[in-house]
Design a protein around this motif. Structure first.
Motif, PDB file in Angstrom:
ATOM      1  N   VAL A  22       0.833  -1.207   0.000  1.00 39.25           N
ATOM      2  CA  VAL A  22       0.000   0.000   0.000  1.00 39.25           C
ATOM      3  C   VAL A  22       0.865   1.253   0.000  1.00 39.25           C
ATOM      4  CG1 VAL A  22      -1.654   1.315   1.379  1.00 39.25           C
ATOM      5  CG2 VAL A  22      -2.017  -1.109   0.991  1.00 39.25           C
ATOM      6  N   LEU A  23       1.930   1.270   0.790  1.00 35.84           N
ATOM      7  CA  LEU A  23       2.815   2.443   0.794  1.00 35.84           C
ATOM      8  C   LEU A  23       3.499   2.627  -0.562  1.00 35.84           C
ATOM      9  CD1 LEU A  23       4.375   2.211   4.352  1.00 35.84           C
ATOM     10  CD2 LEU A  23       2.623   3.790   3.538  1.00 35.84           C
ATOM     11  N   ALA A  24       3.924   1.524  -1.178  1.00 32.96           N
ATOM     12  CA  ALA A  24       4.517   1.621  -2.517  1.00 32.96           C
ATOM     13  C   ALA A  24       3.481   2.103  -3.528  1.00 32.96           C
ATOM     14  CB  ALA A  24       5.074   0.277  -2.942  1.00 32.96           C
ATOM     15  N   GLY A  25       2.249   1.623  -3.406  1.00 32.84           N
ATOM     16  CA  GLY A  25       1.184   2.058  -4.308  1.00 32.84           C
ATOM     17  C   GLY A  25       0.872   3.533  -4.151  1.00 32.84           C
ATOM     18  N   LEU A  26       0.830   4.007  -2.912  1.00 39.23           N
ATOM     19  CA  LEU A  26       0.578   5.429  -2.684  1.00 39.23           C
ATOM     20  C   LEU A  26       1.733   6.281  -3.206  1.00 39.23           C
ATOM     21  CD1 LEU A  26      -1.016   5.318   0.866  1.00 39.23           C
ATOM     22  CD2 LEU A  26      -2.173   5.719  -1.309  1.00 39.23           C
ATOM     23  N   ALA A  27       2.954   5.808  -3.055  1.00 36.72           N
ATOM     24  CA  ALA A  27       4.103   6.542  -3.586  1.00 36.72           C
ATOM     25  C   ALA A  27       4.053   6.594  -5.110  1.00 36.72           C
ATOM     26  CB  ALA A  27       5.406   5.887  -3.117  1.00 36.72           C
ATOM     27  N   LEU A  28       3.626   5.504  -5.737  1.00 38.61           N
ATOM     28  CA  LEU A  28       3.515   5.500  -7.197  1.00 38.61           C
ATOM     29  C   LEU A  28       2.380   6.410  -7.675  1.00 38.61           C
ATOM     30  CD1 LEU A  28       4.095   1.732  -7.935  1.00 38.61           C
ATOM     31  CD2 LEU A  28       5.465   3.626  -8.801  1.00 38.61           C
ATOM     32  N   CYS A  29       1.336   6.551  -6.871  1.00 39.31           N
ATOM     33  CA  CYS A  29       0.196   7.375  -7.265  1.00 39.31           C
ATOM     34  C   CYS A  29       0.489   8.871  -7.173  1.00 39.31           C
ATOM     35  CB  CYS A  29      -1.031   7.026  -6.420  1.00 39.31           C
ATOM     36  SG  CYS A  29      -1.775   5.462  -6.893  1.00 39.31           S
ATOM     37  N   ILE A  30       1.638   9.255  -6.658  1.00 33.53           N
ATOM     38  CA  ILE A  30       1.985  10.673  -6.581  1.00 33.53           C
ATOM     39  C   ILE A  30       2.142  11.254  -7.985  1.00 33.53           C
ATOM     40  CG2 ILE A  30       3.810  12.279  -5.895  1.00 33.53           C
ATOM     41  CD1 ILE A  30       4.172  10.590  -3.378  1.00 33.53           C
ATOM     42  N   THR A  31       2.721  10.479  -8.890  1.00 35.17           N
ATOM     43  CA  THR A  31       2.890  10.960 -10.259  1.00 35.17           C
ATOM     44  C   THR A  31       1.732  10.454 -11.125  1.00 35.17           C
ATOM     45  OG1 THR A  31       4.155   9.043 -10.968  1.00 35.17           O
ATOM     46  CG2 THR A  31       5.390  10.858 -10.017  1.00 35.17           C
ATOM     47  N   ILE A  32       1.421  11.162 -12.151  1.00 37.14           N
ATOM     48  CA  ILE A  32       0.335  10.767 -13.047  1.00 37.14           C
ATOM     49  C   ILE A  32       0.691   9.496 -13.800  1.00 37.14           C
ATOM     50  CG2 ILE A  32      -0.944  11.448 -15.111  1.00 37.14           C
ATOM     51  CD1 ILE A  32      -0.818  14.321 -14.078  1.00 37.14           C
ATOM     52  N   VAL A  33       1.944   9.379 -14.201  1.00 39.96           N
ATOM     53  CA  VAL A  33       2.382   8.204 -14.951  1.00 39.96           C
ATOM     54  C   VAL A  33       2.331   6.947 -14.083  1.00 39.96           C
ATOM     55  CG1 VAL A  33       4.336   7.192 -16.189  1.00 39.96           C
ATOM     56  CG2 VAL A  33       3.844   9.626 -16.413  1.00 39.96           C
ATOM     57  N   GLY A  34       2.575   7.088 -12.790  1.00 38.19           N
ATOM     58  CA  GLY A  34       2.625   5.939 -11.900  1.00 38.19           C
ATOM     59  C   GLY A  34       1.294   5.475 -11.350  1.00 38.19           C
ATOM     60  N   ILE A  35       0.204   6.199 -11.625  1.00 36.44           N
ATOM     61  CA  ILE A  35      -1.096   5.839 -11.046  1.00 36.44           C
ATOM     62  C   ILE A  35      -1.541   4.427 -11.420  1.00 36.44           C
ATOM     63  CG2 ILE A  35      -3.568   6.391 -11.092  1.00 36.44           C
ATOM     64  CD1 ILE A  35      -2.779   9.339 -11.007  1.00 36.44           C
TER      65      ILE A  35
END
Length: 122
Positions: A22-35
């Motif tokens: 979940v923490l990795a997912g939230l960190a990836l969701c910070i950028t538009i490309v990583g959502i």
């Protein structure tokens, strides 16, 4: 039996795996490309939280070539390491008879870690 398996899973590392995903997912969701990748990481976290009694299915509709491209990117960027980690722990747990049910759950997570796009957790 599912409830007992899930409780033991949570106590012996399942909650830590859930938090990592979940923490990795939230960190990836910070950028538009990583959502999209963050959403798939959170999907893995949901399965890691309560794996007993859940199945992984392909989605009913054809997601098209975009999910194939995203799965290839996922595999190159980090999916292979996630899958190998689950494979390692699954084999390690299969050594003992008591660990076989938890090893099966890790093997279930291997298939989702390889190709999370175009699949859902039921």
């Amino acid at each position: 039996m599912k409830l007992l398996g899930n409780i033991i899973w949570l106590i012996f590392g399942g909650f830590a795996i859930f938090l990592e995903y979940v923490l990795a997912g939230l960190a990836l969701c910070i950028t538009i490309v990583g959502i999209p990748f963050g959403i798939q990481s959170i999907k893995l976290g949901i399965l890691a939280l309560w794996p007993f009694g859940k199945k992984i299915e392909y989605m009913d509709y054809a997601p098209g070539c975009l999910s194939t491209v995203m799965n290839i990117l996922w595999l190159i960027i980090g999916g292979i390491w996630i899958a190998l980690t689950h494979l390692f722990f699954g084999v390690l747990l299969f050594i003992t008879i008591i660990g076989i049910p938890w090893g099966k759950q890790h093997f279930k997570m291997v298939s989702l870690a390889f190709t999370p796009f175009g699949r859902r957790i039921v």
